[in-house]
Design a protein around this motif. Structure first.
Motif, PDB file in Angstrom:
ATOM      1  N   LYS A 197       0.992  -0.881  -0.467  1.00 11.60           N
ATOM      2  CA  LYS A 197       0.123   0.107  -0.100  1.00 11.60           C
ATOM      3  C   LYS A 197       0.701   0.962  -0.205  1.00 11.60           C
ATOM      4  CE  LYS A 197      -4.175  -2.112   2.554  1.00 11.60           C
ATOM      5  NZ  LYS A 197      -4.471  -2.225   3.870  1.00 11.60           N
ATOM      6  N   THR A 198       0.460   2.436  -0.638  1.00 12.47           N
ATOM      7  CA  THR A 198       0.990   3.704  -0.341  1.00 12.47           C
ATOM      8  C   THR A 198       0.625   4.307   0.764  1.00 12.47           C
ATOM      9  OG1 THR A 198       0.555   3.753  -2.566  1.00 12.47           O
ATOM     10  CG2 THR A 198       0.916   5.746  -1.704  1.00 12.47           C
ATOM     11  N   ILE A 199       1.344   4.864   1.742  1.00 10.94           N
ATOM     12  CA  ILE A 199       1.397   5.338   2.995  1.00 10.94           C
ATOM     13  C   ILE A 199       0.901   7.473   2.269  1.00 10.94           C
ATOM     14  CG2 ILE A 199       2.900   7.142   4.503  1.00 10.94           C
ATOM     15  CD1 ILE A 199       4.118   4.412   4.302  1.00 10.94           C
ATOM     16  N   ILE A 250       0.252  16.995   2.303  1.00  8.62           N
ATOM     17  CA  ILE A 250      -0.254  15.704   2.910  1.00  8.62           C
ATOM     18  C   ILE A 250       0.821  15.118   1.849  1.00  8.62           C
ATOM     19  CG2 ILE A 250      -1.967  13.709   1.514  1.00  8.62           C
ATOM     20  CD1 ILE A 250      -4.136  15.274   2.511  1.00  8.62           C
ATOM     21  N   PHE A 251       1.530  14.141   2.476  1.00  7.12           N
ATOM     22  CA  PHE A 251       2.409  13.654   1.221  1.00  7.12           C
ATOM     23  C   PHE A 251       1.907  11.458   0.471  1.00  7.12           C
ATOM     24  CE2 PHE A 251       5.823  16.212   3.058  1.00  7.12           C
ATOM     25  CZ  PHE A 251       6.256  16.835   1.889  1.00  7.12           C
ATOM     26  N   MET A 252       1.973  11.490  -0.494  1.00  8.22           N
ATOM     27  CA  MET A 252       1.824  10.000  -1.030  1.00  8.22           C
ATOM     28  C   MET A 252       3.311  10.034  -0.918  1.00  8.22           C
ATOM     29  SD  MET A 252      -1.057  10.118  -1.369  1.00  8.22           S
ATOM     30  CE  MET A 252      -2.128   9.354  -2.091  1.00  8.22           C
ATOM     31  N   ILE A 253       3.795   8.373  -0.275  1.00 14.06           N
ATOM     32  CA  ILE A 253       4.960   8.085   0.023  1.00 14.06           C
ATOM     33  C   ILE A 253       4.396   6.410  -0.025  1.00 14.06           C
ATOM     34  CG2 ILE A 253       5.728  10.171   0.906  1.00 14.06           C
ATOM     35  CD1 ILE A 253       6.136   8.187   3.589  1.00 14.06           C
ATOM     36  N   ASN A 254       6.113   6.205  -0.496  1.00 20.48           N
ATOM     37  CA  ASN A 254       5.959   4.893  -1.039  1.00 20.48           C
ATOM     38  C   ASN A 254       6.912   3.760   0.470  1.00 20.48           C
ATOM     39  OD1 ASN A 254       8.692   4.555  -0.515  1.00 20.48           O
ATOM     40  ND2 ASN A 254       8.874   4.079  -3.043  1.00 20.48           N
ATOM     41  N   HIS A 255       7.067   2.017   0.309  1.00 21.63           N
ATOM     42  CA  HIS A 255       6.962   1.859   1.963  1.00 21.63           C
ATOM     43  C   HIS A 255       8.101   1.662   1.730  1.00 21.63           C
ATOM     44  CE1 HIS A 255       8.338  -1.347  -1.277  1.00 21.63           C
ATOM     45  NE2 HIS A 255       9.786  -2.009  -0.505  1.00 21.63           N
ATOM     46  N   LEU A 305       5.974  10.672  -3.638  1.00 14.38           N
ATOM     47  CA  LEU A 305       5.133  10.324  -4.877  1.00 14.38           C
ATOM     48  C   LEU A 305       4.544  11.217  -5.710  1.00 14.38           C
ATOM     49  CD1 LEU A 305       3.776   6.668  -3.877  1.00 14.38           C
ATOM     50  CD2 LEU A 305       6.366   7.627  -5.381  1.00 14.38           C
ATOM     51  N   ASP A 306       4.005  12.141  -4.806  1.00 12.23           N
ATOM     52  CA  ASP A 306       2.618  13.258  -4.748  1.00 12.23           C
ATOM     53  C   ASP A 306       2.694  13.811  -3.672  1.00 12.23           C
ATOM     54  OD1 ASP A 306       1.470  14.891  -6.396  1.00 12.23           O
ATOM     55  OD2 ASP A 306       0.455  13.493  -7.348  1.00 12.23           O
ATOM     56  N   LEU A 344      -6.225  13.096  -5.409  1.00 18.02           N
ATOM     57  CA  LEU A 344      -4.977  12.082  -5.275  1.00 18.02           C
ATOM     58  C   LEU A 344      -5.207  10.952  -4.371  1.00 18.02           C
ATOM     59  CD1 LEU A 344      -2.003  12.735  -4.854  1.00 18.02           C
ATOM     60  CD2 LEU A 344      -2.624  14.013  -2.420  1.00 18.02           C
ATOM     61  N   LEU A 345      -6.474  10.664  -3.347  1.00 17.58           N
ATOM     62  CA  LEU A 345      -6.370   9.360  -3.091  1.00 17.58           C
ATOM     63  C   LEU A 345      -6.638   8.452  -4.234  1.00 17.58           C
ATOM     64  CD1 LEU A 345      -8.397  10.015   0.162  1.00 17.58           C
ATOM     65  CD2 LEU A 345      -5.759   9.488  -0.247  1.00 17.58           C
ATOM     66  N   SER A 346      -7.386   9.364  -4.675  1.00 11.07           N
ATOM     67  CA  SER A 346      -8.088   8.183  -6.407  1.00 11.07           C
ATOM     68  C   SER A 346      -6.709   7.542  -7.068  1.00 11.07           C
ATOM     69  CB  SER A 346      -9.100   9.451  -6.355  1.00 11.07           C
ATOM     70  OG  SER A 346     -10.796   9.057  -5.948  1.00 11.07           O
TER      71      SER A 346
END
Length: 150
Positions: free
Chosen positions: A43-45, A116-121, A126-127, A144-146
């Protein structure tokens, strides 16, 4: 006597409801734990920076975005990491203060709230989306979530 039993019943039923809400919390409060869960569950964080007791846009975002029914559809799609930087330092344990400021220094050097950051594990960004408008339109946050929903 009858009122005493009614009061006791209401008190106990509220206690059960509040304890269930605590168990259903979807937030993680530790970056290392969030990374481990994200890796394990692929999952993305969603890394959320807030000033819970002083940041008015953060409070509005909490209500309009995180508190919305539409948001509940995303709860199982991501790992949600909550980093709070309150003015009232008594709201956090000493351990949590250290963790939160460590993550703040790592990802949010400009001290922007809400952020809010979207980050990988692995922790790679990522965004991101910064701020929240007084127009109270969370559509950009849902977009962003979509974008990262599998």
């Amino acid at each position: 006597m009858k009122y005493r039993y009614i009061f006791l019943f209401l008190f106990l039923s509220n206690l059960v409801v509040f304890s269930q809400e605590e168990k259903e919390s979807f937030w993680v409060y530790d970056l290392t734990e969030a990374k481990e869960i994200a890796k394990k569950e692929n999952k993305t964080i969603v890394l959320y920076f807030t000033g819970s007791d002083w940041c008015r846009p953060c409070m509005m975002l909490k209500e309009d975005f995180f508190g919305s029914y539409k948001f509940s559809k995303y709860k199982n799609s991501f790992v949600f990491l909550y980093i709070d930087i309150p003015r009232d330092q008594d709201l956090l344990t000493e351990k949590q203060k250290i963790e939160n400021y460590k993550v703040l220094d790592l990802y949010n050097k400009a001290k922007t709230f809400p952020l809010i950051f979207m980050i990988n594990h692995k922790g790679k960004i990522l965004d991101q989306i910064s701020g929240y408008s007084s127009l109270r339109d969370p559509s950009y946050h849902f977009d962003l979530l979509s974008k990262f929903t599998k």
